[in-house]
Scaffold this motif. Structure first.
Motif, short mmCIF file in Angstrom:
data_model
loop_
_atom_site.label_atom_id
_atom_site.label_comp_id
_atom_site.label_asym_id
_atom_site.label_seq_id
_atom_site.Cartn_x
_atom_site.Cartn_y
_atom_site.Cartn_z
N GLY A 3 1.34 -6.90 8.16
CA GLY A 3 0.77 -7.60 6.98
C GLY A 3 1.79 -7.60 5.96
O GLY A 3 1.90 -8.40 5.15
N GLU A 4 2.33 -6.32 5.64
CA GLU A 4 3.23 -6.20 4.21
C GLU A 4 3.43 -4.80 4.62
O GLU A 4 2.62 -4.10 4.56
N PRO A 5 4.55 -4.36 3.33
CA PRO A 5 6.09 -3.04 3.93
C PRO A 5 4.12 -1.64 3.50
O PRO A 5 4.04 -1.93 2.83
N GLN A 6 4.52 -0.89 4.87
CA GLN A 6 3.91 0.46 3.59
C GLN A 6 4.70 1.06 3.13
O GLN A 6 5.97 2.02 3.46
N GLU A 40 10.59 -8.70 10.28
CA GLU A 40 10.43 -8.17 9.31
C GLU A 40 12.39 -7.48 9.16
O GLU A 40 13.33 -7.93 8.51
N TYR A 41 12.34 -6.38 9.61
CA TYR A 41 13.29 -5.59 9.51
C TYR A 41 14.36 -6.16 10.35
O TYR A 41 15.47 -6.11 9.92
N ARG A 42 13.69 -6.85 11.26
CA ARG A 42 15.27 -7.33 11.88
C ARG A 42 15.73 -9.01 10.99
O ARG A 42 17.09 -9.36 10.94
N ARG A 43 14.93 -9.30 10.25
CA ARG A 43 14.92 -10.88 9.22
C ARG A 43 16.54 -10.13 8.46
O ARG A 43 17.20 -10.34 8.00
N LEU A 44 15.66 -8.68 7.80
CA LEU A 44 16.65 -8.50 6.79
C LEU A 44 17.31 -7.62 7.45
O LEU A 44 19.06 -7.93 6.35
N ARG A 45 17.36 -7.77 8.68
CA ARG A 45 19.24 -6.92 8.84
C ARG A 45 19.96 -8.19 9.26
O ARG A 45 21.16 -7.62 9.88
N GLY A 46 19.40 -9.41 9.66
CA GLY A 46 20.21 -10.65 9.67
C GLY A 46 20.60 -10.79 11.33
O GLY A 46 21.01 -11.50 11.92
N GLU A 47 19.51 -9.92 12.32
CA GLU A 47 19.33 -9.97 14.07
C GLU A 47 18.68 -11.35 14.02
O GLU A 47 17.84 -12.16 13.56
N PRO A 48 19.54 -11.86 14.92
CA PRO A 48 18.57 -13.45 15.11
C PRO A 48 17.32 -13.30 15.85
O PRO A 48 17.37 -12.05 15.80
N ASP A 86 8.03 -15.37 9.11
CA ASP A 86 8.33 -16.23 8.28
C ASP A 86 5.85 -16.36 7.11
O ASP A 86 6.29 -16.17 5.68
N ALA A 87 5.90 -16.41 8.06
CA ALA A 87 3.95 -16.52 7.08
C ALA A 87 3.83 -15.25 6.63
O ALA A 87 3.10 -15.10 6.02
N VAL A 88 4.12 -14.19 7.28
CA VAL A 88 3.96 -12.47 6.43
C VAL A 88 5.04 -12.82 5.54
O VAL A 88 4.60 -12.03 4.25
N MET A 107 0.72 -1.37 0.07
CA MET A 107 0.08 0.13 0.42
C MET A 107 0.69 0.94 0.12
O MET A 107 1.65 1.34 0.53
N ARG A 108 0.34 2.46 -0.36
CA ARG A 108 1.12 3.39 -1.02
C ARG A 108 0.65 4.78 0.05
O ARG A 108 -1.17 5.14 -0.26
N TRP A 109 1.20 5.76 0.54
CA TRP A 109 0.48 7.04 1.73
C TRP A 109 1.38 7.49 1.27
O TRP A 109 2.01 7.60 1.32
N GLN A 110 0.33 8.58 0.68
CA GLN A 110 1.41 9.61 0.86
C GLN A 110 1.38 10.28 2.30
O GLN A 110 0.98 10.17 3.71
N VAL A 111 2.61 11.26 2.59
CA VAL A 111 3.01 11.70 3.40
C VAL A 111 1.96 12.27 4.72
O VAL A 111 1.73 11.75 5.93
N GLN A 112 1.03 13.34 3.82
CA GLN A 112 0.36 14.04 5.04
C GLN A 112 -0.96 12.93 5.62
O GLN A 112 -0.90 12.82 6.65
N GLU A 113 -1.34 11.98 4.82
CA GLU A 113 -2.45 11.05 4.59
C GLU A 113 -1.24 9.56 6.20
O GLU A 113 -2.43 9.38 7.36
N ALA A 114 -0.29 9.38 6.01
CA ALA A 114 -0.01 8.66 6.76
C ALA A 114 0.42 9.75 8.30
O ALA A 114 0.50 8.69 9.21
N LYS A 115 0.44 10.95 8.17
CA LYS A 115 0.55 11.79 9.79
C LYS A 115 -0.58 11.69 10.08
O LYS A 115 -0.58 11.53 11.32
N GLN A 116 -1.85 11.94 9.22
CA GLN A 116 -2.67 11.68 10.14
C GLN A 116 -3.24 10.81 9.73
O GLN A 116 -4.14 9.92 11.18
N ARG A 117 -3.72 9.10 9.72
CA ARG A 117 -3.61 7.42 10.08
C ARG A 117 -1.98 7.10 10.41
O ARG A 117 -2.18 5.62 9.93
N PHE A 118 -1.11 7.32 11.33
CA PHE A 118 -0.41 6.72 11.64
C PHE A 118 -0.88 5.47 11.88
O PHE A 118 0.58 4.31 11.41
#
Length: 82
Positions: free
Chosen positions: A21-24, A41-49, A59-61, A1-12
């Motif tokens: 569920g999925e990256p925004q 997901e962030y930790r997985r991408l960074r390689g953190e245990p 994994d399911a996500v 999903m894509r959010w414009q900055v203003q919308e993302a701030k208002q609906r954080f």
């Protein structure tokens, strides 16, 4: 999903819930400038245990497929010395 900055701030809070569920993607003037994603997901991408339960949830996500291929062959014969 894509959010414009203003919308993302208002609906954080909603952005955060959706990130479970999925990256925004956050855009500014049509340009992608940021991504909000689940902490596991962030930790997985960074390689953190991660813990076992976190791994299963992430994994399911991520949609990774986990399959176990079982051999269809009959078991081998074993000589028990009889």
């Amino acid at each position: 999903m894509r959010w414009q900055v203003q919308e993302a701030k208002q609906r954080f809070s909603e952005v955060l819930r959706a990130a479970e569920g999925e990256p925004q993607i956050v855009t500014k003037h049509g340009q992608e400038i940021a991504v909000v994603l689940d902490i596991d997901e962030y930790r997985r991408l960074r390689g953190e245990p991660v813990g076992f339960m976190s791994y299963l949830r992430a994994d399911a996500v991520a949609g990774d497929e986990f399959t176990v291929e079982r051999s269809r062959e009959l078991p081998r014969e074993i000589d028990l010395g009889e």
